[in-house]
Design an enzyme around this catalytic site. Structure first.
Site, PDB file in Angstrom:
ATOM      1  N   MET A 187     -12.854  -0.009   2.191  1.00  0.00           N
ATOM      2  CA  MET A 187     -14.030  -0.534   1.492  1.00  0.00           C
ATOM      3  C   MET A 187     -13.597  -1.644   0.534  1.00  0.00           C
ATOM      4  O   MET A 187     -14.309  -1.990  -0.403  1.00  0.00           O
ATOM      5  CB  MET A 187     -14.748   0.592   0.756  1.00  0.00           C
ATOM      6  CG  MET A 187     -15.226   1.683   1.714  1.00  0.00           C
ATOM      7  SD  MET A 187     -16.608   2.650   1.109  1.00  0.00           S
ATOM      8  CE  MET A 187     -15.886   3.392  -0.332  1.00  0.00           C
TER       9      MET A 187
ATOM     10  N   GLU B  10      -2.056  -0.946  -3.465  1.00  0.00           N
ATOM     11  CA  GLU B  10      -0.816  -0.685  -2.730  1.00  0.00           C
ATOM     12  C   GLU B  10      -0.974   0.388  -1.650  1.00  0.00           C
ATOM     13  O   GLU B  10      -0.311   0.337  -0.622  1.00  0.00           O
ATOM     14  CB  GLU B  10       0.242  -0.243  -3.723  1.00  0.00           C
ATOM     15  CG  GLU B  10       1.548  -0.994  -3.564  1.00  0.00           C
ATOM     16  CD  GLU B  10       2.462  -0.595  -4.691  1.00  0.00           C
ATOM     17  OE1 GLU B  10       2.161  -0.973  -5.846  1.00  0.00           O
ATOM     18  OE2 GLU B  10       3.436   0.122  -4.409  1.00  0.00           O
TER      19      GLU B  10
ATOM     20  N   HIS C 157      -3.573   0.839   0.294  1.00  0.00           N
ATOM     21  CA  HIS C 157      -4.064   0.166   1.497  1.00  0.00           C
ATOM     22  C   HIS C 157      -2.957  -0.669   2.141  1.00  0.00           C
ATOM     23  O   HIS C 157      -2.824  -0.722   3.357  1.00  0.00           O
ATOM     24  CB  HIS C 157      -5.212  -0.800   1.147  1.00  0.00           C
ATOM     25  CG  HIS C 157      -6.436  -0.125   0.601  1.00  0.00           C
ATOM     26  ND1 HIS C 157      -6.903  -0.366  -0.675  1.00  0.00           N
ATOM     27  CD2 HIS C 157      -7.284   0.753   1.171  1.00  0.00           C
ATOM     28  CE1 HIS C 157      -7.998   0.358  -0.862  1.00  0.00           C
ATOM     29  NE2 HIS C 157      -8.249   1.047   0.231  1.00  0.00           N
TER      30      HIS C 157
ATOM     31  N   GLY D 268      -5.444   7.073   4.649  1.00  0.00           N
ATOM     32  CA  GLY D 268      -4.590   7.606   3.582  1.00  0.00           C
ATOM     33  C   GLY D 268      -4.847   9.095   3.373  1.00  0.00           C
ATOM     34  O   GLY D 268      -5.981   9.563   3.444  1.00  0.00           O
TER      35      GLY D 268
ATOM     36  N   GLN E 191     -11.280  13.670   4.320  1.00  0.00           N
ATOM     37  CA  GLN E 191     -11.722  12.610   5.244  1.00  0.00           C
ATOM     38  C   GLN E 191     -10.826  12.600   6.491  1.00  0.00           C
ATOM     39  O   GLN E 191     -11.314  12.493   7.620  1.00  0.00           O
ATOM     40  CB  GLN E 191     -11.673  11.261   4.520  1.00  0.00           C
ATOM     41  CG  GLN E 191     -11.954  10.079   5.400  1.00  0.00           C
ATOM     42  CD  GLN E 191     -12.208   8.816   4.589  1.00  0.00           C
ATOM     43  OE1 GLN E 191     -13.299   8.592   4.126  1.00  0.00           O
ATOM     44  NE2 GLN E 191     -11.209   7.970   4.421  1.00  0.00           N
TER      45      GLN E 191
ATOM     46  N   SER F 142      -8.878   2.382  -5.671  1.00  0.00           N
ATOM     47  CA  SER F 142      -9.670   1.225  -6.112  1.00  0.00           C
ATOM     48  C   SER F 142     -10.457   1.586  -7.360  1.00  0.00           C
ATOM     49  O   SER F 142     -10.786   0.731  -8.178  1.00  0.00           O
ATOM     50  CB  SER F 142     -10.659   0.818  -5.016  1.00  0.00           C
ATOM     51  OG  SER F 142      -9.988   0.623  -3.808  1.00  0.00           O
TER      52      SER F 142
HETATM   53  O1  PAF Z   1     -11.772   5.717   2.767  1.00  0.00           O
HETATM   54  C1  PAF Z   1     -12.567   4.771   2.743  1.00  0.00           C
HETATM   55  O2  PAF Z   1     -12.319   3.725   2.128  1.00  0.00           O
HETATM   56  C2  PAF Z   1     -13.895   4.922   3.477  1.00  0.00           C
HETATM   57  O3  PAF Z   1     -14.378   6.232   3.398  1.00  0.00           O
HETATM   58  C3  PAF Z   1     -13.824   4.440   4.932  1.00  0.00           C
HETATM   59  C4  PAF Z   1     -12.853   5.289   5.729  1.00  0.00           C
HETATM   60  C5  PAF Z   1     -13.388   2.996   4.976  1.00  0.00           C
HETATM   61  C6  PAF Z   1     -15.205   4.560   5.579  1.00  0.00           C
HETATM   62  O4  PAF Z   1     -16.140   3.777   4.923  1.00  0.00           O
END
Ligand code: PAF
Length: 280
Positions: free
Chosen positions: A30, A35, A37, A147, A153, A186
């Site tokens: 998003m 770091e 990412h 991550g 998730q 973030s």
């Molecule tokens: O982890 C994230 O930044 C969000 O949940 C994702 C996986 C990009 C989905 O919008």
């Protein structure tokens, strides 16, 4: 690096690379890259011919009282960072491009959502699963990088890949931390200076629990109390949850055994932070 804003163009580009037999690694984000990412991107860079990064702040995964409008955004900085990591394509669609008729169909996640973040964020994982389903269809990667900070998730996406038969390998990547242990996020920019000093207690409490486990403690109730006491004693954060569950099934445990996760969410004045450790 090419910035692409339409689904059609992204799909056409992907098709060209597929015809050449090139592998595609995908890092969904998003934006407001940090770091953590960059670690995902650099792993994708090493393991694939082509790297696609997506930046899309997905409204579907934010509740009505959540931080969709204040979610940090800085596209120019993200572009520079992505270029630095040698991303091939930056997919940057608008909300209208992704949901032209509003979300007329959504993916509903049936399992692993009544615990951890799912409990206090109803519908959140439906939003994540819906956008990821769309992104997987648009980008058709061989590998997708997520991550482990968002461990729930990861578990939900694993279920999505299996249930919907996506021919995609999920690559979970370790949490990247600041020097003081705070998990990179973030959202950390929304901590006040005082809260920023306090926030590393979250990780310290996880480490403390790990030590207690190594010393023989195997009662989840005792361990969660230890964590809660430490966090409330050393910060003004409000604990949303401290849970110890089997991983990746995310089921409650009577006693510590097998592969499990200790996961925490703490609310500060403008931001809610999550962290976890997974112990095999
Ligand atoms: O982890 C994230 O930044 C969000 O949940 C994702 C996986 C990009 C989905 O919008």
């Amino acid at each position: 690096m090419r910035v692409i804003t339409t689904i059609k163009e992204m799909q056409n580009e992907v098709l060209k690379h597929k015809r050449l037999g090139q592998s595609i690694g995908f890092v969904p984000t998003m934006g407001f890259l940090h770091e953590g990412h960059l670690t995902l991107i650099s792993k994708a860079r090493k393991e694939n011919d082509i790297v696609v990064l997506s930046i899309f702040v997905n409204p579907l995964q934010f509740g009505p009282k959540e931080d969709f409008s204040t979610y940090p955004r800085d596209f120019d900085r993200d572009c520079a960072l992505a270029e630095g990591e040698k991303v091939d394509y930056l997919f940057y669609p608008s909300v209208d491009e992704m949901y032209p008729q509003g979300p007329s169909v959504k993916v509903v996640v049936q399992e692993r959502t009544d615990v951890l973040c799912g409990k206090s964020r109803p519908g959140h994982f439906d939003g994540v699963a819906t956008v990821i389903t769309k992104l997987f269809h648009i980008i058709s990667p061989e590998k997708a990088y997520f991550g482990k900070k968002d461990a729930q998730q990861v578990a939900v996406i694993e279920g999505l890949i299996t249930d919907f038969n996506f021919p995609i390998q999920l690559i979970p990547v370790d949490i990247v931390r600041e020097e003081d242990g705070l998990a990179k996020s973030s959202r950390n920019v929304n901590l006040s200076p005082e809260e920023r000093k306090q926030a590393p207690v979250i990780y310290r409490s996880l480490e403390n629990a790990k030590r207690a486990i190594n010393d023989g403690e195997n009662n989840p109730v005792v361990l969660t109390s230890l964590i809660k006491e430490m966090i409330t004693g050393e910060s003004n954060g409000q604990i949303d949850y401290v849970e110890i569950l089997s991983y990746p099934q995310l089921r409650p445990l009577e006693k510590i055994d097998g592969s499990f996760i200790i996961a925490i969410a703490v609310k500060f004045s403008k931001v809610r932070l999550i962290d976890n450790i997974i112990i095999q």
